[in-house]
Scaffold this active site. Structure first.
Site, PDB file in Angstrom:
ATOM      1  N   GLU A 260      16.567 -16.261  15.402  1.00 57.10           N
ATOM      2  CA  GLU A 260      15.965 -16.893  14.224  1.00 57.10           C
ATOM      3  C   GLU A 260      16.937 -17.918  13.669  1.00 57.10           C
ATOM      4  OE1 GLU A 260      14.804 -14.277  11.075  1.00 57.10           O
ATOM      5  OE2 GLU A 260      13.438 -13.090  12.312  1.00 57.10           O
ATOM      6  N   GLU A 314       4.488 -17.610   5.520  1.00 55.47           N
ATOM      7  CA  GLU A 314       3.992 -16.236   5.428  1.00 55.47           C
ATOM      8  C   GLU A 314       4.025 -15.788   3.964  1.00 55.47           C
ATOM      9  OE1 GLU A 314       5.265 -13.682   8.965  1.00 55.47           O
ATOM     10  OE2 GLU A 314       6.745 -15.300   9.034  1.00 55.47           O
ATOM     11  N   LYS A 317       5.473 -12.224   2.282  1.00 57.52           N
ATOM     12  CA  LYS A 317       6.882 -11.832   2.307  1.00 57.52           C
ATOM     13  C   LYS A 317       7.418 -11.724   0.878  1.00 57.52           C
ATOM     14  CE  LYS A 317       8.668 -12.807   6.772  1.00 57.52           C
ATOM     15  NZ  LYS A 317       9.907 -13.188   7.442  1.00 57.52           N
ATOM     16  N   GLU A 323      11.393 -17.465   0.855  1.00 54.21           N
ATOM     17  CA  GLU A 323      11.035 -16.495   1.898  1.00 54.21           C
ATOM     18  C   GLU A 323       9.634 -16.747   2.450  1.00 54.21           C
ATOM     19  OE1 GLU A 323      12.571 -14.200   3.513  1.00 54.21           O
ATOM     20  OE2 GLU A 323      14.478 -14.192   2.452  1.00 54.21           O
TER      21      GLU A 323
END
Length: 496
Positions: A260, A314, A317, A323
């Site tokens: 990542e 997303e 999260k 985030e």
């Protein structure tokens, strides 16, 4: 004949070793209103992405990747570590039901067992190696243990120290977990998987870490006082801290992969660096840095695969606003910003985030007031890590005369500026670059503008494929030992 076979085999080994570093994408699904896996795969294919990390073994996702040729890294979540670690039969059953029905049509190449377990609130790290061992044994029974590698992912928090890179060392409180893990990786030739985020290093220490250094934009080096190695970006420094930590425990043969990395496009009010522009700059520079096989200062030319986080924003999260904003795409499949995974395209942000000069053409040139050292540092960086083609400023080429450091730097600065969207930050070069609306082209030396192919126009005289830039870097280069091996191959053929 035997010599010919040997020479051919050696050449094939060399070519295999020159495949180069790879860039993939993380496909997380912790969001509402995401497209179906089939549509997500179409999106991935349209970007010519051939490597994908997923975080579970969802059947619909595995089916969607069938017959695409995309290599898949499949995850076993932390919540499943207990049953996988307790009984071999659980790993056998999972492989039989969740992997084998879709393999090899779905090209699974890695299984990650747990994720960042040293960061987990519950004590699951002790379960990781037993679970990995059971998964490996299940693969071995299916005769897939050489085709599918088993590992686990880590955050950089597994280190107790990462600066300077040569002082990189693992946190002693994880010793009971790390020793058997590293033994497993070394024995089975599996990589050490790490999630690397220069964004957080910058966010946590804005007084000590410059934004340019975190974004691969710095024109000055950070020197490791122990080794004398020069670092132009935070990413390389973080990777080398892992290499040094492994070497410190005598695990020098374990390779590192980045599972990542990325940059958020939006954050809380205090996260001022979380913008689409910075996210695009980071990922674009990262891709170019990786596919150029630059390696790191401690491991020059060494292959380093990375997975960019992530495909989608997303919204489920928890945590800071950032985030939920790491994606290249919104759930409706529109781009947050554009990234070219080939590493050859120019920066072009859409959806209201256009970063190019809309009021007319502009150029970036070297400041006549800049010091010679600063200009040379900026020139060397542009022609090296900046991935600028500097052949037009070589001797006998259209932009070499007059032989002036300011003019040579101006050509290189402008090429980098135009290739990266003509943004203010792309003309910074530590304060040595300045923008101008006056075309600096002269005689047969043509300066690039956005979308132009000036290099081809400048190169009327055929240049060698090995033409060196002002920084002494080759336009195309292999690690030196590859040249030696290739020479051996041709010597063997000639002696037949």
């Amino acid at each position: 004949m035997s010599r010919l076979i040997l020479a051919t085999s050696l050449l094939l080994v060399i070519l295999g070793a020159c495949n180069g570093s790879k860039v993939g994408i993380c496909y997380g699904r912790n969001a509402d209103d995401l497209p179906t896996p089939d549509k997500a795969v179409d999106l991935i294919k349209n970007q010519n992405i051939n490597y994908v990390r997923i975080y579970d073994s969802n059947i619909q996702v595995l089916k969607a990747f069938a017959n695409t040729g995309i290599e898949l890294m499949v995850g076993i979540p932390n919540s499943d570590l207990l049953p996988f670690s307790q009984f071999q039969s659980n790993a056998d059953t999972w492989l039989k039901n969740s992997i084998l029905p879709y393999y090899p049509a779905t090209k699974i190449t890695y299984i990650t067992v747990g994720a960042e377990v040293t960061e987990a609130t519950d004590n699951v790290s002790s379960m990781v190696v037993p679970a990995m061992t059971n998964v490996y044994n299940a693969l071995r029974k299916a005769r897939l243990h050489r085709r599918i590698k088993v590992s686990t992912t880590h955050s950089l928090g597994v280190l107790s120290r990462s600066y300077p890179p040569s002082a990189g060392s693992f946190n002693s409180k994880h010793a009971g977990f790390l020793k058997p893990l590293l033994d497993f990786l070394a024995e089975n030739q599996s990589p050490f998987l790490v999630n690397v985020y220069p964004y957080y290093a910058y966010l946590d220490s804005t007084n000590n870490v410059s934004l340019d250094y975190a974004l691969f934009e710095s024109s000055s080096e950070v020197i490791d006082p122990n080794t004398g190695l020069l670092y132009m970006n935070m990413f390389d420094a973080q990777i080398d801290s892992i290499y040094f930590a492994l070497a410190g425990l005598n695990y020098k043969t374990i390779k590192v992969k980045v599972t990542e990395t990325g940059w958020p496009s939006k954050g809380s009010p205090k996260e001022t660096a979380a913008t689409p522009e910075n996210a695009q700059i980071y990922n674009t520079n990262l891709i170019r840095h990786v596919i150029n096989n630059t390696g790191t200062p401690a491991r020059p030319g060494e292959e380093l695969d990375v997975y960019i986080f992530s495909l989608f924003n997303e919204n489920r999260k928890p945590g800071l606003d950032s985030e939920r904003n790491w994606g290249l795409y919104y759930p409706d499949q529109t781009s947050v910003y554009n990234v070219d995974f080939s590493g050859k395209g120019t920066v072009d942000v859409n959806n209201g985030g256009n970063l190019t000069n809309v009021n007319g053409t502009s150029w970036c040139i070297a400041s006549p007031n800049a010091s010679e050292d600063d200009l040379r540092n900026g020139l060397d960086w542009a022609c090296g890590s900046g991935n600028v083609d500097c052949s037009p400023i070589q001797p006998s080429q259209p932009c070499f005369e007059p032989d002036s450091l300011v003019l040579h730097a101006s050509y290189a600065f402008n090429s980098y500026y135009q290739q990266n969207g003509a943004t203010d930050i792309a003309c910074s070069f530590g304060g040595t670059g300045v923008k101008t609306n006056k075309n600096p082209s002269y005689d047969n030396c043509l300066y690039m503008t956005a979308g132009s192919n000036i290099t081809a126009a400048n190169n009327n005289v055929t240049t060698s494929a090995n033409a060196t830039s002002s920084s002494g870097r080759r336009a195309f280069s292999l690690p030196n030992h590859y040249y030696f091996l290739i020479m051996l191959v041709f010597m063997s053929i000639q002696s037949l």
